[in-house]
Design a protein around this motif. Structure first.
Motif, PDB file in Angstrom:
ATOM      1  N   SER A 164      57.278 -17.294  -0.136  1.00 42.16           N
ATOM      2  CA  SER A 164      58.384 -17.369  -1.555  1.00 42.16           C
ATOM      3  C   SER A 164      59.311 -15.420  -0.765  1.00 42.16           C
ATOM      4  CB  SER A 164      57.875 -17.240  -2.441  1.00 42.16           C
ATOM      5  OG  SER A 164      56.964 -16.251  -3.127  1.00 42.16           O
ATOM      6  N   ALA A 165      58.877 -15.099  -0.561  1.00 46.88           N
ATOM      7  CA  ALA A 165      60.185 -13.562  -0.539  1.00 46.88           C
ATOM      8  C   ALA A 165      60.465 -13.303   1.185  1.00 46.88           C
ATOM      9  CB  ALA A 165      58.748 -12.882   0.243  1.00 46.88           C
ATOM     10  N   LEU A 166      59.553 -14.793   1.985  1.00 43.19           N
ATOM     11  CA  LEU A 166      60.537 -14.460   3.506  1.00 43.19           C
ATOM     12  C   LEU A 166      61.800 -15.060   2.962  1.00 43.19           C
ATOM     13  CD1 LEU A 166      58.304 -16.763   5.910  1.00 43.19           C
ATOM     14  CD2 LEU A 166      59.510 -14.200   6.792  1.00 43.19           C
ATOM     15  N   PRO A 167      62.767 -15.923   2.005  1.00 43.20           N
ATOM     16  CA  PRO A 167      64.639 -16.269   2.570  1.00 43.20           C
ATOM     17  C   PRO A 167      65.008 -15.002   2.785  1.00 43.20           C
ATOM     18  CG  PRO A 167      63.492 -17.715   1.384  1.00 43.20           C
ATOM     19  CD  PRO A 167      62.045 -17.385   2.056  1.00 43.20           C
ATOM     20  N   GLU A 168      64.600 -13.768   1.381  1.00 47.67           N
ATOM     21  CA  GLU A 168      65.421 -12.566   1.063  1.00 47.67           C
ATOM     22  C   GLU A 168      65.161 -11.401   2.938  1.00 47.67           C
ATOM     23  OE1 GLU A 168      65.683  -8.695   0.775  1.00 47.67           O
ATOM     24  OE2 GLU A 168      63.551  -9.851   0.718  1.00 47.67           O
ATOM     25  N   ARG A 169      63.529 -11.715   2.860  1.00 43.57           N
ATOM     26  CA  ARG A 169      63.290 -10.817   4.003  1.00 43.57           C
ATOM     27  C   ARG A 169      64.272 -11.589   5.401  1.00 43.57           C
ATOM     28  NH1 ARG A 169      62.632  -6.110   3.145  1.00 43.57           N
ATOM     29  NH2 ARG A 169      63.800  -6.684   2.257  1.00 43.57           N
ATOM     30  N   LEU A 170      64.149 -12.388   5.189  1.00 45.49           N
ATOM     31  CA  LEU A 170      64.732 -13.084   6.615  1.00 45.49           C
ATOM     32  C   LEU A 170      66.802 -12.899   6.719  1.00 45.49           C
ATOM     33  CD1 LEU A 170      63.202 -16.987   7.039  1.00 45.49           C
ATOM     34  CD2 LEU A 170      62.851 -14.942   8.952  1.00 45.49           C
ATOM     35  N   LYS A 171      66.892 -12.670   5.303  1.00 45.42           N
ATOM     36  CA  LYS A 171      68.459 -12.299   4.588  1.00 45.42           C
ATOM     37  C   LYS A 171      68.782 -10.625   5.651  1.00 45.42           C
ATOM     38  CE  LYS A 171      72.686 -12.986   3.606  1.00 45.42           C
ATOM     39  NZ  LYS A 171      73.391 -11.777   4.136  1.00 45.42           N
ATOM     40  N   LYS A 172      67.560  -9.933   4.971  1.00 43.79           N
ATOM     41  CA  LYS A 172      67.500  -8.548   5.415  1.00 43.79           C
ATOM     42  C   LYS A 172      68.031  -8.297   6.631  1.00 43.79           C
ATOM     43  CE  LYS A 172      67.296  -4.428   2.753  1.00 43.79           C
ATOM     44  NZ  LYS A 172      68.345  -3.936   2.019  1.00 43.79           N
ATOM     45  N   TRP A 229      51.990 -18.725   7.215  1.00 45.63           N
ATOM     46  CA  TRP A 229      52.589 -17.510   5.811  1.00 45.63           C
ATOM     47  C   TRP A 229      51.998 -18.508   4.611  1.00 45.63           C
ATOM     48  CZ3 TRP A 229      55.205 -13.819   7.892  1.00 45.63           C
ATOM     49  CH2 TRP A 229      55.896 -13.913   8.843  1.00 45.63           C
ATOM     50  N   ASN A 230      51.048 -17.367   4.327  1.00 41.96           N
ATOM     51  CA  ASN A 230      50.534 -17.850   2.435  1.00 41.96           C
ATOM     52  C   ASN A 230      51.865 -17.483   1.584  1.00 41.96           C
ATOM     53  OD1 ASN A 230      51.355 -15.132   1.170  1.00 41.96           O
ATOM     54  ND2 ASN A 230      49.593 -13.662   2.011  1.00 41.96           N
ATOM     55  N   GLU A 231      51.260 -18.672   0.137  1.00 40.08           N
ATOM     56  CA  GLU A 231      52.182 -18.504  -0.451  1.00 40.08           C
ATOM     57  C   GLU A 231      53.675 -17.487  -0.872  1.00 40.08           C
ATOM     58  OE1 GLU A 231      51.800 -20.692  -5.022  1.00 40.08           O
ATOM     59  OE2 GLU A 231      50.921 -21.670  -3.536  1.00 40.08           O
ATOM     60  N   GLN A 232      52.801 -16.887  -1.208  1.00 40.59           N
ATOM     61  CA  GLN A 232      53.219 -14.953  -1.309  1.00 40.59           C
ATOM     62  C   GLN A 232      54.575 -15.316  -0.821  1.00 40.59           C
ATOM     63  OE1 GLN A 232      50.354 -12.091  -2.342  1.00 40.59           O
ATOM     64  NE2 GLN A 232      53.023 -11.188  -3.367  1.00 40.59           N
ATOM     65  N   GLU A 233      53.876 -14.952   0.928  1.00 42.16           N
ATOM     66  CA  GLU A 233      54.715 -14.525   2.143  1.00 42.16           C
ATOM     67  C   GLU A 233      55.444 -15.395   2.435  1.00 42.16           C
ATOM     68  OE1 GLU A 233      51.552 -12.636   4.910  1.00 42.16           O
ATOM     69  OE2 GLU A 233      51.669 -14.924   4.709  1.00 42.16           O
ATOM     70  N   PHE A 252      54.126  -6.570   4.921  1.00 42.72           N
ATOM     71  CA  PHE A 252      54.709  -8.282   5.170  1.00 42.72           C
ATOM     72  C   PHE A 252      56.196  -7.300   5.087  1.00 42.72           C
ATOM     73  CE2 PHE A 252      56.946 -11.005   2.704  1.00 42.72           C
ATOM     74  CZ  PHE A 252      57.094 -12.297   3.634  1.00 42.72           C
ATOM     75  N   GLY A 253      57.413  -7.785   5.459  1.00 38.95           N
ATOM     76  CA  GLY A 253      58.108  -7.997   5.181  1.00 38.95           C
ATOM     77  C   GLY A 253      58.819  -6.671   5.192  1.00 38.95           C
TER      78      GLY A 253
END
Length: 188
Positions: A157-165, A151-155, A98-99
Motif C-alpha cells: 500500500s505504501a509502494l505507489p508513493e515511494r515509487l513516485k518519489k 512485498w507484504n500488505e503494508q509495503e 522500508f521506503g
C-alpha cells in the motif's frame, strides 16, 4: 546531447516480479509508465530511451540476473559512450528502513552481489547508486527468503508513493545533478 544510463537491478522471470530484490526493475517500470517509455529486449537486458530538455536517458533492466549485473552495465556504458558520472544504479538495500531513499556517489557494495559485480567489472567504487530501503524484518539465516520474498500488505500500500518519489529522484539526478539530488532526497 548529454546521455545518462539509469540501471534498475533485479532478476528476470515472473517468480521474481513482486519481490523486494526487484525494486530496481519496479522503479524503472514506474518511470517508464510516467514517461510513456516502452522497454524492448536488447543485448544483456531490456532497454528504453526517452529524451527531455537536451538529455537522452537510457533505462536498462539487465537480463543477466542480479549477480552478473556489471556485464550489462559495462556493455551499455561502452556502446552508448556514457561517462561514469552519468550512470545511476538503482537497487534494494536491507540496511535502510522500508521506503527510505539514499543516493551516494561512492561506497562499498554493502554485501549486495549486484553492486559487487558492477564494482568488479567497472574496477571502481566511485559510481552513483540509488538505494531503496527494503528493511530487515527477517530472523537470523532468513535474509535470502526475505529479500526474494514478496512485498507484504503494508509495503504494497505504501509502494505507489515511494515509487513516485523514486522517479522524482531519478529525474532530479538527470536535471539537477547528484549533489542537489542528495540534499533534496536523502533520508526521505
Amino acid at each position: 546531447m548529454k546521455k545518462y544510463l539509469i540501471v534498475g537491478l533485479g532478476n528476470i522471470g515472473p517468480e521474481y516480479e513482486e519481490t523486494r530484490h526487484n525494486v530496481g526493475f519496479k522503479i524503472l517500470d514506474f518511470l517508464a509508465q510516467q514517461e510513456d517509455l516502452k522497454f524492448e529486449s536488447a543485448k544483456l537486458g531490456s532497454v528504453g530511451t526517452f529524451k527531455h530538455k537536451g538529455r537522452s536517458i537510457l533505462c536498462l533492466k539487465p537480463s543477466t540476473y542480479m549477480n552478473l549485473s556489471g556485464k550489462a552495465v559495462k556493455h551499455w556504458m561502452e556502446k552508448e559512450k556514457i561517462p561514469l558520472e552519468n550512470v545511476l544504479i538503482v537497487t534494494d538495500d536491507i540496511n535502510l528502513d522500508f521506503g527510505t531513499l539514499r543516493l551516494k556517489t561512492k561506497g562499498s557494495d554493502g554485501g549486495h552481489n549486484g553492486l559487487k559485480n558492477i564494482q568488479d567489472l567497472l574496477q571502481t567504487t566511485q559510481y552513483n547508486r540509488f538505494r531503496f530501503g527494503i528493511g530487515s524484518e527477517f530472523s537470523k539465516g532468513r535474509q535470502v527468503d526475505y529479500v526474494l520474498g514478496k512485498w507484504n500488505e503494508q509495503e504494497t500500500s505504501a509502494l505507489p508513493e515511494r515509487l513516485k518519489k523514486s522517479a522524482d529522484l531519478i529525474q532530479s539526478f538527470v536535471f539537477s545533478g547528484v549533489k542537489n539530488t542528495m540534499n533534496q532526497f536523502n533520508g526521505t
